[in-house]
Design a protein around this motif. Structure first.
Motif, PDB file in Angstrom:
ATOM      1  N   LEU A  35       0.841  -1.202   0.000  1.00 51.17           N
ATOM      2  CA  LEU A  35       0.000   0.000   0.000  1.00 51.17           C
ATOM      3  C   LEU A  35       0.877   1.253   0.000  1.00 51.17           C
ATOM      4  CD1 LEU A  35      -2.963   1.152   0.317  1.00 51.17           C
ATOM      5  CD2 LEU A  35      -2.349   1.455   2.698  1.00 51.17           C
ATOM      6  N   ARG A  36       1.905   1.216   0.837  1.00 50.05           N
ATOM      7  CA  ARG A  36       2.808   2.370   0.910  1.00 50.05           C
ATOM      8  C   ARG A  36       3.519   2.573  -0.429  1.00 50.05           C
ATOM      9  NH1 ARG A  36       7.859   2.090   1.749  1.00 50.05           N
ATOM     10  NH2 ARG A  36       7.700   0.021   2.666  1.00 50.05           N
ATOM     11  N   ILE A  37       3.996   1.466  -1.009  1.00 53.06           N
ATOM     12  CA  ILE A  37       4.723   1.562  -2.283  1.00 53.06           C
ATOM     13  C   ILE A  37       3.811   2.084  -3.398  1.00 53.06           C
ATOM     14  CG2 ILE A  37       5.853   0.172  -4.087  1.00 53.06           C
ATOM     15  CD1 ILE A  37       6.886  -1.600  -1.679  1.00 53.06           C
ATOM     16  N   VAL A  38       2.585   1.555  -3.432  1.00 53.38           N
ATOM     17  CA  VAL A  38       1.623   2.002  -4.446  1.00 53.38           C
ATOM     18  C   VAL A  38       1.284   3.486  -4.236  1.00 53.38           C
ATOM     19  CG1 VAL A  38      -0.829   1.800  -5.047  1.00 53.38           C
ATOM     20  CG2 VAL A  38       0.630  -0.214  -5.104  1.00 53.38           C
ATOM     21  N   ALA A  39       1.063   3.869  -2.973  1.00 54.99           N
ATOM     22  CA  ALA A  39       0.735   5.276  -2.684  1.00 54.99           C
ATOM     23  C   ALA A  39       1.909   6.184  -3.057  1.00 54.99           C
ATOM     24  CB  ALA A  39       0.384   5.437  -1.206  1.00 54.99           C
ATOM     25  N   GLU A  40       3.118   5.728  -2.760  1.00 53.10           N
ATOM     26  CA  GLU A  40       4.295   6.531  -3.126  1.00 53.10           C
ATOM     27  C   GLU A  40       4.412   6.635  -4.642  1.00 53.10           C
ATOM     28  OE1 GLU A  40       6.985   5.579   0.850  1.00 53.10           O
ATOM     29  OE2 GLU A  40       7.559   4.673  -1.070  1.00 53.10           O
ATOM     30  N   GLY A  41       4.065   5.529  -5.328  1.00 52.84           N
ATOM     31  CA  GLY A  41       4.077   5.542  -6.800  1.00 52.84           C
ATOM     32  C   GLY A  41       3.090   6.562  -7.347  1.00 52.84           C
ATOM     33  N   ILE A  42       1.905   6.603  -6.744  1.00 56.05           N
ATOM     34  CA  ILE A  42       0.890   7.579  -7.185  1.00 56.05           C
ATOM     35  C   ILE A  42       1.401   8.997  -6.909  1.00 56.05           C
ATOM     36  CG2 ILE A  42      -1.452   8.449  -6.802  1.00 56.05           C
ATOM     37  CD1 ILE A  42      -2.238   5.547  -6.030  1.00 56.05           C
ATOM     38  N   ASN A  43       1.979   9.179  -5.728  1.00 56.19           N
ATOM     39  CA  ASN A  43       2.505  10.509  -5.389  1.00 56.19           C
ATOM     40  C   ASN A  43       3.624  10.938  -6.323  1.00 56.19           C
ATOM     41  OD1 ASN A  43       0.828  11.405  -3.356  1.00 56.19           O
ATOM     42  ND2 ASN A  43       1.962  10.331  -1.746  1.00 56.19           N
ATOM     43  N   LYS A  44       4.391   9.948  -6.781  1.00 56.40           N
ATOM     44  CA  LYS A  44       5.489  10.234  -7.689  1.00 56.40           C
ATOM     45  C   LYS A  44       4.941  10.614  -9.069  1.00 56.40           C
ATOM     46  CE  LYS A  44      10.036   8.298  -8.389  1.00 56.40           C
ATOM     47  NZ  LYS A  44      10.235   8.593  -9.786  1.00 56.40           N
ATOM     48  N   ALA A  45       3.882   9.907  -9.464  1.00 60.87           N
ATOM     49  CA  ALA A  45       3.313  10.138 -10.801  1.00 60.87           C
ATOM     50  C   ALA A  45       2.562  11.467 -10.867  1.00 60.87           C
ATOM     51  CB  ALA A  45       2.366   8.993 -11.156  1.00 60.87           C
ATOM     52  N   ARG A  46       1.914  11.824  -9.763  1.00 63.61           N
ATOM     53  CA  ARG A  46       1.076  13.023  -9.798  1.00 63.61           C
ATOM     54  C   ARG A  46       1.949  14.267  -9.886  1.00 63.61           C
ATOM     55  NH1 ARG A  46      -1.054  13.171  -3.555  1.00 63.61           N
ATOM     56  NH2 ARG A  46      -1.837  15.271  -3.893  1.00 63.61           N
ATOM     57  N   GLY A  47       1.337  15.358 -10.163  1.00 63.08           N
ATOM     58  CA  GLY A  47       2.074  16.607 -10.285  1.00 63.08           C
ATOM     59  C   GLY A  47       1.120  17.603 -10.881  1.00 63.08           C
ATOM     60  N   LYS A  48       1.625  18.720 -11.297  1.00 62.63           N
ATOM     61  CA  LYS A  48       0.712  19.755 -11.773  1.00 62.63           C
ATOM     62  C   LYS A  48       0.014  19.355 -13.081  1.00 62.63           C
ATOM     63  CE  LYS A  48       4.262  22.626 -13.994  1.00 62.63           C
ATOM     64  NZ  LYS A  48       4.186  21.886 -15.236  1.00 62.63           N
ATOM     65  N   ASP A  49       0.569  18.342 -13.769  1.00 64.67           N
ATOM     66  CA  ASP A  49      -0.013  17.954 -15.054  1.00 64.67           C
ATOM     67  C   ASP A  49      -0.923  16.737 -14.983  1.00 64.67           C
ATOM     68  OD1 ASP A  49       1.282  20.023 -16.333  1.00 64.67           O
ATOM     69  OD2 ASP A  49       3.101  18.832 -16.603  1.00 64.67           O
ATOM     70  N   MET A  50      -1.222  16.276 -13.768  1.00 66.67           N
ATOM     71  CA  MET A  50      -2.093  15.106 -13.644  1.00 66.67           C
ATOM     72  C   MET A  50      -3.189  15.342 -12.599  1.00 66.67           C
ATOM     73  SD  MET A  50      -1.116  11.111 -12.836  1.00 66.67           S
ATOM     74  CE  MET A  50       0.250  11.018 -13.970  1.00 66.67           C
ATOM     75  N   GLY A  51      -4.402  14.984 -12.969  1.00 69.95           N
ATOM     76  CA  GLY A  51      -5.508  15.016 -12.017  1.00 69.95           C
ATOM     77  C   GLY A  51      -5.878  13.577 -11.709  1.00 69.95           C
ATOM     78  N   ILE A  52      -6.186  13.298 -10.443  1.00 69.09           N
ATOM     79  CA  ILE A  52      -6.452  11.900 -10.076  1.00 69.09           C
ATOM     80  C   ILE A  52      -7.776  11.770  -9.325  1.00 69.09           C
ATOM     81  CG2 ILE A  52      -5.544   9.885  -8.834  1.00 69.09           C
ATOM     82  CD1 ILE A  52      -2.767  10.936  -9.163  1.00 69.09           C
ATOM     83  N   LEU A  53      -8.559  10.769  -9.721  1.00 70.34           N
ATOM     84  CA  LEU A  53      -9.763  10.416  -8.972  1.00 70.34           C
ATOM     85  C   LEU A  53      -9.509   9.043  -8.357  1.00 70.34           C
ATOM     86  CD1 LEU A  53     -12.752  11.055  -8.242  1.00 70.34           C
ATOM     87  CD2 LEU A  53     -13.416   9.801 -10.288  1.00 70.34           C
ATOM     88  N   VAL A  54      -9.417   9.011  -7.043  1.00 72.29           N
ATOM     89  CA  VAL A  54      -9.143   7.751  -6.344  1.00 72.29           C
ATOM     90  C   VAL A  54     -10.435   7.223  -5.748  1.00 72.29           C
ATOM     91  CG1 VAL A  54      -7.777   6.669  -4.506  1.00 72.29           C
ATOM     92  CG2 VAL A  54      -6.922   8.706  -5.624  1.00 72.29           C
TER      93      VAL A  54
END
Ligand SMILES: Nc1ncnc2c1ncn2[C@@H]1O[C@H](COP(=O)(O)OP(=O)(O)OP(=O)(O)O)[C@@H](O)[C@H]1O
Ligand SMILES: [Mg+2]
Length: 256
Positions: A180-199
């Motif tokens: 869970l931590r690794i996946v969440a860190e992966g999402i945090n790494k992928a996100r940024g000003k150019d990505m919007g995420i609906l979880v």
């Protein structure tokens, strides 16, 4: 440049049954929204409709990506415009090697032609970041993958494809605490000003890592309430039947 995914008064039916009954939601790049709600409230239906799944019929309402009406576009066109969906139950694709699937998708989405060798390097590096076993490269997509491995493969795609909007349907379910931590860190790494995420999630734990800008609660095909992370905490401790929430209708909903 900021992009916007806008869902306007969406009514959707499947097999003649009305599931979504007027969903309005706006997500801009650079923000993370969480969607929670009891089983069967319509969360996955919304995710599928956003990606253009043919099983679902839009009865009313529209979906826009910036000014473009995408309500009736086929899934591949939506993906090209920058939409990404991870499935609650990802499919196994027999006979399709992960590498060739991902490289083809990567080249199509980025409109490029990365070589096998180059892509292999990128893939290995990204897999290492997600603590994935590099031997998985040799396998077919999702075939025989454990639940957690499938979820990591989704995040691998998120990191590789860098979509403008990602809809993650229960990416956190069935993960052990480290995964869970690794996946969440992966999402945090992928996100940024150019990505919007609906979880889409049932649990507050992943939201602790992601710190969403907004939390929406869906019930019976409608967004009943929108608030901040505290709303998710309140749901976790009190369930969906706490008195203030239970008496709400969409008409009188507001920020917590
Ligand atoms: N093909 C179908 N035929 C009939 N009903 C369907 C069909 N697909 C979905 N539904 C119904 O639509 C409703 C919403 O389902 P959906 O999968 O969107 O819920 P959900 O909020 O994602 O639930 P969960 O939290 O359990 O994943 C459910 O009552 C479900 O049974
Ligand atoms: Mg669901």
């Amino acid at each position: 440049m900021t992009k916007t995914l806008r869902i306007e008064d969406l009514h959707v039916s499947v097999a003649g049954k009305q599931i979504l009954k007027g969903v309005t939601l706006e997500i801009t790049t650079g923000t993370v929204h969480a969607l929670m709600g009891p089983n069967g409230s319509g969360k996955s239906t919304l995710a599928h409709v956003l990606m253009g799944h043919p099983k679902y019929t839009v009865e009313k309402g529209r979906i826009f990506l910036d000014d473009k009406d995408i309500t009736h576009l086929p899934p591949n066109e939506r993906a090209k415009l920058g939409l990404f969906l991870s499935f609650q139950y990802p499919a196994e694709i027999t006979g399709v090697k992960i590498t060739s699937f991902l490289r083809t998708a990567y080249n199509t989405l980025h409109n490029t032609n990365m070589s096998v060798v180059e892509f292999h390097k990128l893939l290995k590096q990204t897999m290492t970041e997600l603590a994935m076993n590099p031997d998985m490269i040799k396998r077919c997509l999702n075939e025989g993958f454990s639940g957690g491995e499938k979820k990591r493969t989704e995040i691998l795609q998120l990191l590789l494809f860098k979509p403008a909007f990602a809809i993650l349907d229960e990416t956190d379910s069935g993960l052990d605490v480290d995964a869970l931590r690794i996946v969440a860190e992966g999402i945090n790494k992928a996100r940024g000003k150019d990505m919007g995420i609906l979880v889409i999630t049932h649990y507050n734990r992943i939201l602790d890592y992601l710190a969403p800008d907004k939390v929406h609660i869906m019930r019976d095909g409608k967004i009943l309430k929108t608030g901040g992370p505290n709303l998710a905490k309140q749901i976790e401790s009190q369930g969906y039947e706490f008195s203030e929430f239970a008496s709400l209708t969409q008409e009188n909903s507001g920020e917590l």
